[in-house]
Every structure is written in structure tokens, then in C-alpha cells.
Design a protein around this motif. Structure first.
Motif, PDB file in Angstrom:
ATOM      1  N   VAL A  34     -33.519  25.327  19.137  1.00  0.00           N
ATOM      2  CA  VAL A  34     -33.439  24.019  19.783  1.00  0.00           C
ATOM      3  C   VAL A  34     -32.666  24.089  21.106  1.00  0.00           C
ATOM      4  O   VAL A  34     -32.664  23.145  21.883  1.00  0.00           O
ATOM      5  CB  VAL A  34     -32.868  22.963  18.804  1.00  0.00           C
ATOM      6  N   GLY A  35     -32.021  25.212  21.355  1.00  0.00           N
ATOM      7  CA  GLY A  35     -31.334  25.399  22.623  1.00  0.00           C
ATOM      8  C   GLY A  35     -29.858  25.056  22.610  1.00  0.00           C
ATOM      9  O   GLY A  35     -29.202  25.074  23.649  1.00  0.00           O
ATOM     10  N   LEU A  36     -29.300  24.748  21.442  1.00  0.00           N
ATOM     11  CA  LEU A  36     -27.889  24.358  21.368  1.00  0.00           C
ATOM     12  C   LEU A  36     -26.933  25.513  21.656  1.00  0.00           C
ATOM     13  O   LEU A  36     -25.873  25.309  22.239  1.00  0.00           O
ATOM     14  CB  LEU A  36     -27.562  23.788  19.987  1.00  0.00           C
ATOM     15  N   ALA A 102     -15.051  21.671  14.745  1.00  0.00           N
ATOM     16  CA  ALA A 102     -15.702  22.597  13.820  1.00  0.00           C
ATOM     17  C   ALA A 102     -17.195  22.690  14.138  1.00  0.00           C
ATOM     18  O   ALA A 102     -17.781  23.775  14.074  1.00  0.00           O
ATOM     19  CB  ALA A 102     -15.489  22.144  12.381  1.00  0.00           C
ATOM     20  N   TYR A 103     -17.815  21.566  14.495  1.00  0.00           N
ATOM     21  CA  TYR A 103     -19.237  21.545  14.828  1.00  0.00           C
ATOM     22  C   TYR A 103     -19.522  22.407  16.060  1.00  0.00           C
ATOM     23  O   TYR A 103     -20.440  23.213  16.063  1.00  0.00           O
ATOM     24  CB  TYR A 103     -19.698  20.099  15.059  1.00  0.00           C
ATOM     25  N   VAL A 104     -18.708  22.244  17.093  1.00  0.00           N
ATOM     26  CA  VAL A 104     -18.898  23.022  18.324  1.00  0.00           C
ATOM     27  C   VAL A 104     -18.788  24.513  18.026  1.00  0.00           C
ATOM     28  O   VAL A 104     -19.641  25.305  18.438  1.00  0.00           O
ATOM     29  CB  VAL A 104     -17.893  22.597  19.419  1.00  0.00           C
ATOM     30  N   CYS A 105     -17.774  24.900  17.306  1.00  0.00           N
ATOM     31  CA  CYS A 105     -17.566  26.305  16.946  1.00  0.00           C
ATOM     32  C   CYS A 105     -18.724  26.828  16.107  1.00  0.00           C
ATOM     33  O   CYS A 105     -19.257  27.904  16.344  1.00  0.00           O
ATOM     34  CB  CYS A 105     -16.241  26.443  16.204  1.00  0.00           C
ATOM     35  N   GLN A 108     -22.015  27.105  18.295  1.00  0.00           N
ATOM     36  CA  GLN A 108     -21.985  28.137  19.326  1.00  0.00           C
ATOM     37  C   GLN A 108     -21.781  29.541  18.784  1.00  0.00           C
ATOM     38  O   GLN A 108     -22.263  30.498  19.361  1.00  0.00           O
ATOM     39  CB  GLN A 108     -20.937  27.792  20.372  1.00  0.00           C
ATOM     40  N   LYS A 109     -21.112  29.660  17.667  1.00  0.00           N
ATOM     41  CA  LYS A 109     -20.901  30.980  17.088  1.00  0.00           C
ATOM     42  C   LYS A 109     -21.948  31.324  16.041  1.00  0.00           C
ATOM     43  O   LYS A 109     -22.087  32.482  15.669  1.00  0.00           O
ATOM     44  CB  LYS A 109     -19.499  31.071  16.500  1.00  0.00           C
ATOM     45  N   GLY A 110     -22.655  30.319  15.547  1.00  0.00           N
ATOM     46  CA  GLY A 110     -23.719  30.550  14.594  1.00  0.00           C
ATOM     47  C   GLY A 110     -23.269  30.890  13.188  1.00  0.00           C
ATOM     48  O   GLY A 110     -24.020  31.446  12.416  1.00  0.00           O
TER      49      GLY A 110
END
Length: 111
Positions: A34-36, A102-105, A108-110
Motif C-alpha cells: 500500500v506504500g506505507l 507504536a503504529y508508526v514503528c 515502518q519497521k514491519g
């Protein structure tokens, strides 16, 4: 703000379509498709706010069930098993919800 203000409509359609079958959802692959994963932290936070339907500052289990619909109205509901797996992956402190940092991490880190 709409999801297509932040992400490509084509990438959203492809990502949601890739997981249209029941029990097929993989958050790591979805975030990438999705490109996130390539978005800035600020854009990922904007996506979080779109998915946080009740504006609680957290994404709870009941919101995760409809995560694909958060990206496009044509998305399917996740199964209970997929929802619980997704929550377990994103809820690092075990409180039953996912906060913005927590969502951002997570995205972005998968992890």
C-alpha cells in the motif's frame, strides 16, 4: 482527509485486492504494497488518525477488523483470527490497543 490524499489509489486497490480471500491478510506485505513503508512518519500518523475511527488516540481490536475498509470502502472485513493476529503484532505492551507511536514503528519497521 481521505486515504487517497496520502497513498496512491492504484497501490491501495492492488494491496486490498491481494488480500481479498479470507484468512489471507499479511500486515507486513500489506504495509509494503500500500506504500506505507516508504512514507514519512508524519504521513503514517495521518493514516493512523484515519483508521482511529472513534478518535480515542488508539486503534482497538474492533477498528482493526475493518482496517481494509479504512483504506477503501470495497475492502473486506478481517476474520476474527486475522484481527487477533494483527492486534498481537501491533500491540507491543499488551493493553489491547495500538497507540500512534507504536503504529508508526510497527508500520515502518514491519514487525
Amino acid at each position: 482527509m481521505a486515504m487517497t490524499d496520502l497513498l496512491s489509489a492504484e497501490e491501495i486497490k492492488a494491496a486490498v485486492g491481494a488480500f481479498s480471500a479470507a484468512e489471507s491478510f499479511c500486515h507486513k506485505k500489506f504495509f509494503e504494497m500500500v506504500g506505507l513503508k516508504k512514507k514519512s512518519q508524519e504521513d503514517v500518523k495521518k493514516v493512523f488518525h484515519i483508521l482511529d475511527k472513534d478518535r480515542s488516540g488508539f486503534i482497538e481490536e474492533d477498528e482493526l477488523k475493518f482496517v481494509l475498509k479504512g483504506f477503501t470502502p470495497n475492502g473486506r472485513d478481517l476474520s476474527d483470527k486475522e484481527t487477533k493476529t494483527l492486534l498481537a503484532a501491533g500491540d507491543k505492551d499488551g493493553d489491547g490497543k495500538i497507540g500512534i507511536d507504536a503504529y508508526v514503528c510497527w508500520v515502518q519497521k514491519g514487525n
